[in-house]
Design a protein around this motif. Structure first.
Motif, mmCIF file in Angstrom:
data_model
loop_
_atom_site.group_PDB
_atom_site.id
_atom_site.type_symbol
_atom_site.label_atom_id
_atom_site.label_comp_id
_atom_site.label_asym_id
_atom_site.label_seq_id
_atom_site.Cartn_x
_atom_site.Cartn_y
_atom_site.Cartn_z
ATOM 1 N N LYS A 160 -20.702 2.438 6.366
ATOM 2 C CA LYS A 160 -20.161 1.790 5.180
ATOM 3 C C LYS A 160 -19.191 0.706 5.642
ATOM 4 O O LYS A 160 -18.313 0.961 6.475
ATOM 5 C CB LYS A 160 -19.430 2.803 4.304
ATOM 6 N N TYR A 217 -7.001 9.299 11.395
ATOM 7 C CA TYR A 217 -8.343 8.887 11.798
ATOM 8 C C TYR A 217 -8.386 8.533 13.289
ATOM 9 O O TYR A 217 -9.360 8.863 13.986
ATOM 10 C CB TYR A 217 -8.792 7.673 10.980
ATOM 11 N N GLN A 244 -16.086 3.663 10.326
ATOM 12 C CA GLN A 244 -15.731 2.250 10.138
ATOM 13 C C GLN A 244 -14.775 1.783 11.231
ATOM 14 O O GLN A 244 -14.937 0.692 11.789
ATOM 15 C CB GLN A 244 -15.060 2.042 8.773
ATOM 16 N N GLY A 282 -16.392 -2.521 4.996
ATOM 17 C CA GLY A 282 -15.437 -3.192 4.147
ATOM 18 C C GLY A 282 -15.490 -4.689 4.392
ATOM 19 O O GLY A 282 -16.425 -5.210 4.995
ATOM 20 N N LYS A 320 -14.821 6.867 7.015
ATOM 21 C CA LYS A 320 -13.799 5.907 7.428
ATOM 22 C C LYS A 320 -13.558 5.910 8.942
ATOM 23 O O LYS A 320 -13.384 4.833 9.532
ATOM 24 C CB LYS A 320 -12.511 6.128 6.636
ATOM 25 N N LEU A 349 -4.358 6.495 8.514
ATOM 26 C CA LEU A 349 -4.960 5.744 9.617
ATOM 27 C C LEU A 349 -4.677 6.442 10.947
ATOM 28 O O LEU A 349 -5.577 6.572 11.791
ATOM 29 C CB LEU A 349 -4.417 4.318 9.637
ATOM 30 N N GLU A 387 -9.888 -3.303 6.245
ATOM 31 C CA GLU A 387 -11.276 -2.856 6.346
ATOM 32 C C GLU A 387 -11.477 -1.550 5.578
ATOM 33 O O GLU A 387 -12.480 -1.388 4.871
ATOM 34 C CB GLU A 387 -11.659 -2.663 7.813
ATOM 35 N N LEU A 388 -10.537 -0.630 5.709
ATOM 36 C CA LEU A 388 -10.703 0.695 5.101
ATOM 37 C C LEU A 388 -10.457 0.705 3.595
ATOM 38 O O LEU A 388 -11.171 1.392 2.857
ATOM 39 C CB LEU A 388 -9.761 1.696 5.771
ATOM 40 N N TRP A 389 -9.463 -0.054 3.128
ATOM 41 C CA TRP A 389 -9.053 0.079 1.729
ATOM 42 C C TRP A 389 -8.992 -1.243 0.962
ATOM 43 O O TRP A 389 -8.782 -1.212 -0.259
ATOM 44 C CB TRP A 389 -7.678 0.755 1.669
#
Length: 264
Positions: free
Chosen positions: A149, A65, A27, A151, A24, A62, A48-50
């Motif tokens: 990855k 991160y 991302q 989203g 994440k 968040l 985007e993340l979830w």
């Protein structure tokens, strides 16, 4: 900071990688890089993340991160006390901004070169158009963000970038055709047609290149392969414009120009 997204994600400051290993945070870095020097809102990052499955701890997570990314930036900035991670990855009202010097994100360089190439093409300067668009396409090292990855937000960004890449490729090939580089284009176009068997523009460009290289029958073969694929996969015939190109090849028109025929 030097960031590349047109292929695997890389980000370096003074030779030190800033790319986190965790999914994440990667991302987040990718999205911030694509929007470099522009505000990316917290809701956008969360989507985007979830997506729609926001955890209760989304806001706190968040922020964690973001702190991880700032720690990576701080480690790379060691020895430069005048530059602080919180100024490079800045908190602004409602979101975050990654501040990057101009010319340090390959996606932005691609956009600038492609824009200049389009302008040169529209002005009839096909040599400059071919050079600029070729330089833009040379920045790609594979599919964008191939190791990230994605989203819903990044997925749309990647789709846009790939569409821009294809448009630049079409226009660069058009410029080369106008410069008389027919024979040298044939191998490249054969690969593109194989990768995109229902892409009419690449097929048309291959037909022109083959016909001008003395391979009219091969041009008609390319048309027939496209037609067979379209009918089988979609139940559709080639467009009227492509059929006009086929008729021009059959008629043996020597000054075959797919751009003009496709515009009629």
């Amino acid at each position: 900071m030097e960031i590349k997204v047109l292929g695997p994600l890389t980000a370096h400051e003074r030779g030190v990688s800033l790319v986190p290993s965790a999914v994440k945070p990667r991302q987040i870095l990718a999205l911030l890089a694509l929007q470099a020097d522009r505000l990316v809102t917290v809701p956008t990052l969360m989507e985007e993340l979830w997506g729609d499955a926001l955890p209760r701890s989304a806001s706190t997570t968040l922020q964690t991160y973001i702190l991880q990314l700032r720690r990576n930036i701080s480690a790379a900035l060691a020895g430069e006390p005048e530059r602080q991670a919180k100024l490079v990855l800045a908190t602004q009202h409602g979101g975050y901004t990654l501040r990057v010097r101009p010319g340090r994100v390959d996606a932005q360089d691609f956009d600038a070169l492609a824009c200049a190439g389009r302008a040169a093409y529209d002005a009839g300067d096909y040599k400059s158009a071919s050079s600029l668009l070729g330089e833009a396409l040379g920045l790609w090292r594979g599919p964008a963000l191939v190791d990230v990855k994605v989203g819903s937000i990044l997925e749309l960004e990647m789709l846009r970038m790939e569409e821009d890449r294809m448009a630049a490729q079409e226009r660069r090939i058009d410029a080369d055709l106008r410069l008389g580089r027919h024979s040298e284009l044939v191998p490249e176009l054969r690969v593109l047609v194989a990768r995109h068997p229902m892409h009419e523009t690449f097929c048309a460009q291959l037909m022109v290149a083959l016909h001008r290289s003395g391979g009219a029958w091969r041009a008609l073969e390319a048309y027939q392969r496209l037609r067979t694929t379209l009918v089988k996969e979609l139940g559709l015939e080639p467009s009227p414009r492509l059929r006009r190109l086929q008729q021009a090849v059959l008629a043996g028109e020597t000054e075959l120009d797919h751009a003009e025929l496709m515009a009629r």
